[in-house]
Design a protein around this motif. Structure first.
Motif, PDB file in Angstrom:
ATOM      1  N   GLY A   6       0.817  -1.203   0.000  1.00 12.95           N
ATOM      2  CA  GLY A   6       0.000   0.000   0.000  1.00 12.95           C
ATOM      3  C   GLY A   6       0.852   1.255   0.000  1.00 12.95           C
ATOM      4  O   GLY A   6       0.530   2.246  -0.663  1.00 12.95           O
ATOM      5  N   LYS A   9       2.222   1.715  -3.484  1.00 11.53           N
ATOM      6  CA  LYS A   9       1.153   2.178  -4.375  1.00 11.53           C
ATOM      7  C   LYS A   9       0.901   3.667  -4.180  1.00 11.53           C
ATOM      8  O   LYS A   9       0.723   4.402  -5.161  1.00 11.53           O
ATOM      9  N   ASP A  10       0.900   4.114  -2.928  1.00  9.43           N
ATOM     10  CA  ASP A  10       0.699   5.541  -2.649  1.00  9.43           C
ATOM     11  C   ASP A  10       1.835   6.371  -3.252  1.00  9.43           C
ATOM     12  O   ASP A  10       1.600   7.452  -3.800  1.00  9.43           O
ATOM     13  N   ARG A  11       3.069   5.868  -3.131  1.00  9.18           N
ATOM     14  CA  ARG A  11       4.216   6.589  -3.674  1.00  9.18           C
ATOM     15  C   ARG A  11       4.128   6.693  -5.200  1.00  9.18           C
ATOM     16  O   ARG A  11       4.367   7.760  -5.776  1.00  9.18           O
ATOM     17  N   THR A  13       1.403   6.476  -6.989  1.00 11.10           N
ATOM     18  CA  THR A  13       0.266   7.325  -7.331  1.00 11.10           C
ATOM     19  C   THR A  13       0.648   8.796  -7.245  1.00 11.10           C
ATOM     20  O   THR A  13       0.287   9.592  -8.125  1.00 11.10           O
ATOM     21  N   ARG A  14       1.390   9.161  -6.196  1.00 12.31           N
ATOM     22  CA  ARG A  14       1.849  10.551  -6.072  1.00 12.31           C
ATOM     23  C   ARG A  14       2.764  10.929  -7.230  1.00 12.31           C
ATOM     24  O   ARG A  14       2.691  12.040  -7.760  1.00 12.31           O
ATOM     25  N   GLY A  70      -8.721   6.823  -7.343  1.00  8.90           N
ATOM     26  CA  GLY A  70      -8.202   5.479  -7.123  1.00  8.90           C
ATOM     27  C   GLY A  70      -9.238   4.412  -7.374  1.00  8.90           C
ATOM     28  O   GLY A  70      -9.149   3.304  -6.844  1.00  8.90           O
TER      29      GLY A  70
END
Length: 209
Positions: A6, A9-11, A13-14, A70
């Protein structure tokens, strides 16, 4: 595709969002310069390149809309919207290029157009590579489609440099509308690929929107 955490994925996405916002800012400037230079030089290919920049702004905005949510349900409509913008660009450029060829409407020399496309290649090739790697790592077809659009813009820069260079050095006025037709071909192909990707997503997720 290997599973990602997770946090990863956040990294990613940013990073995808930063790339999309960079494209918005870059293409707003690039589009204004290209259309202005195209109007001054009466260059259909340059005007088409400027319109492509506007379309890239819209496509990047679609990426931002999808990544912020998302939501997998937004993948198909996002891909369809990007595909439609490609088709619109192809139709416009074909019309203008054929008109110029029939009327023998000669474009003037455009040093600004040449310099703009050289700068675009220097800046946007690394961006396209980063977009594709990020989209593939995320398993996000919208971001991958946007990277394809960025690559298409790079190909357009190459074709425009050829057309504008031949016009400036050899006076081959017809090279400009022919280069514009190359622009249209890339746009139509990219639209087809994005639309097909949307259909494949629907087949894999029949319950999604």
């Amino acid at each position: 595709m290997p599973m990602i955490t997770g946090m990863e994925k956040d990294r990613l996405t940013r990073r995808g969002l930063r790339l999309a916002w960079f494209i918005v800012v870059w293409d707003l400037i690039e589009g204004a310069v290209a259309i202005t230079a195209g109007l001054i030089a009466n260059s259909t290919a340059l005007i088409g390149f400027g319109i492509d920049s506007a379309i890239e702004v819209f496509a990047a905005s679609v990426v931002i809309w999808q990544l912020r949510a998302g939501a997998a349900s937004r993948l198909r409509p996002a891909l369809r919207m990007i595909a439609l913008t490609f088709y619109a660009l192809a139709a416009y450029v074909v019309f203008e290029a054929v008109r110029d060829l029939i009327a023998q409407d000669k474009a003037g020399e455009s040093l600004a157009g040449i310099l703009l496309n050289v700068a675009a290649l220097i800046v946007m090739v690394p961006v396209a590579l980063a977009q594709r790697r990020t989209g593939q790592a995320l398993g996000n077809p919208v971001l991958v489609a946007q990277s394809t659009e960025t690559w298409m813009s790079n190909y357009l820069s190459i074709s425009l440099l050829a057309g504008l260079g031949l016009n400036t050095v050899l006076g081959w006025w017809w090279a400009d509308p022919v280069a514009a037709l190359v622009v249209a071909g890339f746009a139509a192909w990219s639209g087809h690929e994005a639309w097909k990707e949307a259909g494949e997503h629907q087949a894999e997720h029949p319950g999604g929107s």
